[in-house]
Design a protein around this motif. Structure first.
Motif, PDB file in Angstrom:
ATOM      1  N   ASP A   1      67.984  31.369  27.382  1.00 43.49           N
ATOM      2  CA  ASP A   1      68.923  32.396  27.490  1.00 43.49           C
ATOM      3  C   ASP A   1      70.146  32.073  27.119  1.00 43.49           C
ATOM      4  N   CYS A   2      70.868  31.013  27.414  1.00 43.37           N
ATOM      5  CA  CYS A   2      72.151  30.379  26.825  1.00 43.37           C
ATOM      6  C   CYS A   2      71.901  30.623  25.359  1.00 43.37           C
TER       7      CYS A   2
ATOM      8  N   GLU B   1      70.312  32.604  23.139  1.00 43.28           N
ATOM      9  CA  GLU B   1      70.443  34.115  22.862  1.00 43.28           C
ATOM     10  C   GLU B   1      71.982  34.588  23.159  1.00 43.28           C
ATOM     11  N   GLN B   2      72.466  34.094  24.096  1.00 42.02           N
ATOM     12  CA  GLN B   2      73.790  34.610  24.445  1.00 42.02           C
ATOM     13  C   GLN B   2      74.538  34.104  23.178  1.00 42.02           C
TER      14      GLN B   2
ATOM     15  N   ASP C   1      74.731  36.095  20.389  1.00 44.23           N
ATOM     16  CA  ASP C   1      75.552  37.098  20.446  1.00 44.23           C
ATOM     17  C   ASP C   1      76.931  37.099  19.747  1.00 44.23           C
TER      18      ASP C   1
ATOM     19  N   TRP D   1      79.639  25.441  30.473  1.00 42.46           N
ATOM     20  CA  TRP D   1      78.588  26.423  30.199  1.00 42.46           C
ATOM     21  C   TRP D   1      77.714  26.362  31.838  1.00 42.46           C
TER      22      TRP D   1
ATOM     23  N   THR E   1      77.462  34.880  33.226  1.00 45.87           N
ATOM     24  CA  THR E   1      77.378  35.514  31.790  1.00 45.87           C
ATOM     25  C   THR E   1      78.340  34.762  30.804  1.00 45.87           C
ATOM     26  N   LEU E   2      77.826  34.519  29.764  1.00 43.86           N
ATOM     27  CA  LEU E   2      78.514  33.460  28.685  1.00 43.86           C
ATOM     28  C   LEU E   2      78.950  32.142  29.326  1.00 43.86           C
TER      29      LEU E   2
ATOM     30  N   ALA F   1      84.335  35.157  25.047  1.00 44.31           N
ATOM     31  CA  ALA F   1      84.056  34.907  23.660  1.00 44.31           C
ATOM     32  C   ALA F   1      84.938  34.362  23.040  1.00 44.31           C
TER      33      ALA F   1
END
Length: 440
Positions: free
Chosen positions: A178-179, A181-182, A185, A270, A275-276, A281
């Protein structure tokens, strides 16, 4: 590989003996959990990692549990178990090799054919291709690594299946996927090189991780590291990527990268539950090292206050800590280094020296008994061994060996091929990575 040294007869290296004295009231020393004096079969079926340094950590649902150990092993005395282990090993001969991690209790280590850290021991299995069984006295991820590197016809056995690792469990494969994939993004395609030939991020996993995590790293152009070669591995990763995603131990990653000149402000943490990772970002764009929110509960026990107390009580003391300790502890110590570094520093000290060591208590007490010319003590005055290493009891070792004598393999650890193949790639990259030449 470590060759056993003779032990000082008046200094008992056994943590179990120390715990028994504490519980009986014959010693005024402290322990973090009196349950440690019991046999691990008393708490193998309970939820959690068991008493010791990791007892407050959250264990994943479905973590391996150990079945009931036969009564004859649970009721046997220390001397009886020692005799049974020696007899079984003699009967099996070259058909079995017993590997013992540095953090194992003395009553187990004395039976090991090889003593070392996790990767040294996995490599030791390669030196005994004639062995039909490899009994790994350590924790689960170590047995997995031995299975990755050993022959297909060799059975790797973990004496107690409940001997996991809370740090390794802090990097779950689903969370890591999951990390990734983020991060895609935020950074764009993670396998695309920029104008300078660098990808956005290279994953690096510490040896103290599951085979699934090692396989993930192998599939995504990453690499494995140990505490001894972490700097070399980070240099390898920075030659290929703008950033490093380092897991599961934040402290080894932070301490190693800081020593290489990476500012702590460019090493965001992290958190896989946010989220993130709990970052913006922009913060991720500015990052050089993304540190996973994981840690070793043994090494997190060491504090700056303990170092200050050691210096006050022992003027001239030489303080050496493991790089899994928090950054402020590493900064306050005289030196920081792997288990191999700590051992070498003590062995090479010419003059009698007082050492305060920040690592697992079983190793520290053994070093003190092996080097009577020095005064060696653990920074943490509370007797609190690794919860999961301490799950390996001579009763379990005697059981798995006598089962082998009877022609039965129990507690075999096997890594599926779809995980093993990319995990070996990541390990092979580590073995091929060489330190950069020092500047003139």
């Amino acid at each position: 590989m470590h060759t056993a040294l003779p032990l000082r007869p008046d200094l008992d290296p056994s943590v179990d003996h120390a715990l028994q004295l504490i519980v009986s009231g014959a010693s005024t020393d402290e322990t973090c959990a009196t349950d440690l004096a019991a046999g691990p079969w008393d708490f193998d079926t309970r939820p959690g990692y068991g008493p010791g340094s990791s007892m407050g950590d959250v264990i994943p649902t479905g973590a391996p549990r150990q079945g009931e150990l036969p009564l004859s092993y649970r009721e046997a005395s220390e001397d009886e178990l020692e005799a049974r282990i020696r007899t079984a090993k003699q009967t099996l001969g070259d058909r079995v090799v017993v590997l013992g991690h540095f953090y194992q209790r003395e009553e187990v280590v004395r039976h090991a054919d090889y003593v070392g850290d996790s990767f040294q021991l996995a490599q030791a299995a390669l030196d005994r291709p004639e062995a039909e069984a490899i009994v790994f006295c350590g924790v689960h991820f170590m047995a997995e690594t031995a299975d990755l590197l050993s022959g297909a016809d060799q059975a790797v056995i973990l004496p107690n299946l409940a001997a996991g690792c809370s740090m390794a469990d802090m990097a779950d494969i689903d969370q890591v996927e999951d990390c990734w994939e983020q991060l895609a993004d935020v950074y764009g395609p993670l396998d695309e090189q920029d104008a300078e030939g660098l990808v956005p991020v290279v994953p690096v996993t510490y040896m103290n991780s599951s085979a699934a995590i090692k396989g993930f790293v192998g599939r995504h152009g990453g690499i494995v590291c140990t505490s001894s070669n972490a700097r070399t591995v980070l240099e390898w990763a920075f030659a290929r990527g703008r950033r490093v995603l380092f897991f599961p131990d934040q402290h080894l990653g932070r301490n190693t990268a800081k020593a290489m000149g990476v500012p702590p402000g460019r090493m965001p943490l992290w958190n896989p539950r946010r989220t993130l990772g709990g970052q913006t970002a922009d913060e991720l764009q500015d990052a050089q090292v993304l540190l996973w929110h994981g840690f070793c509960s043994v090494h997190r026990r060491f504090t700056v206050g303990q170092i200050e107390q050691a210096r006050a009580s022992h003027p001239g003391v030489r303080v050496i800590v493991h790089p899994e300790c928090p950054m402020e502890v590493v900064d306050a110590a005289d030196e920081a280094g792997s288990t191999a570094y700590i051992r070498r520093a003590i062995e090479e000290a010419d003059e009698p020296t007082t050492f305060a060591i920040g690592t697992e208590i079983n190793l520290v007490r053994r070093l003190a008994a092996q080097h009577p010319q020095h005064e060696i003590f653990c920074l943490d005055p509370v007797v609190c061994p690794c919860s999961t290493m301490y799950r390996i009891h001579p009763g379990y070792l005697a059981w798995v060996l006598e089962e082998l004598v009877a022609g039965r393999i129990v507690n075999r650890i096997s890594v599926a091929a779809d995980v093993a193949d990319p995990a070996r790639v990541a390990l092979e990259r580590m073995l091929a990575a060489k330190p950069q030449a020092a500047s003139a």
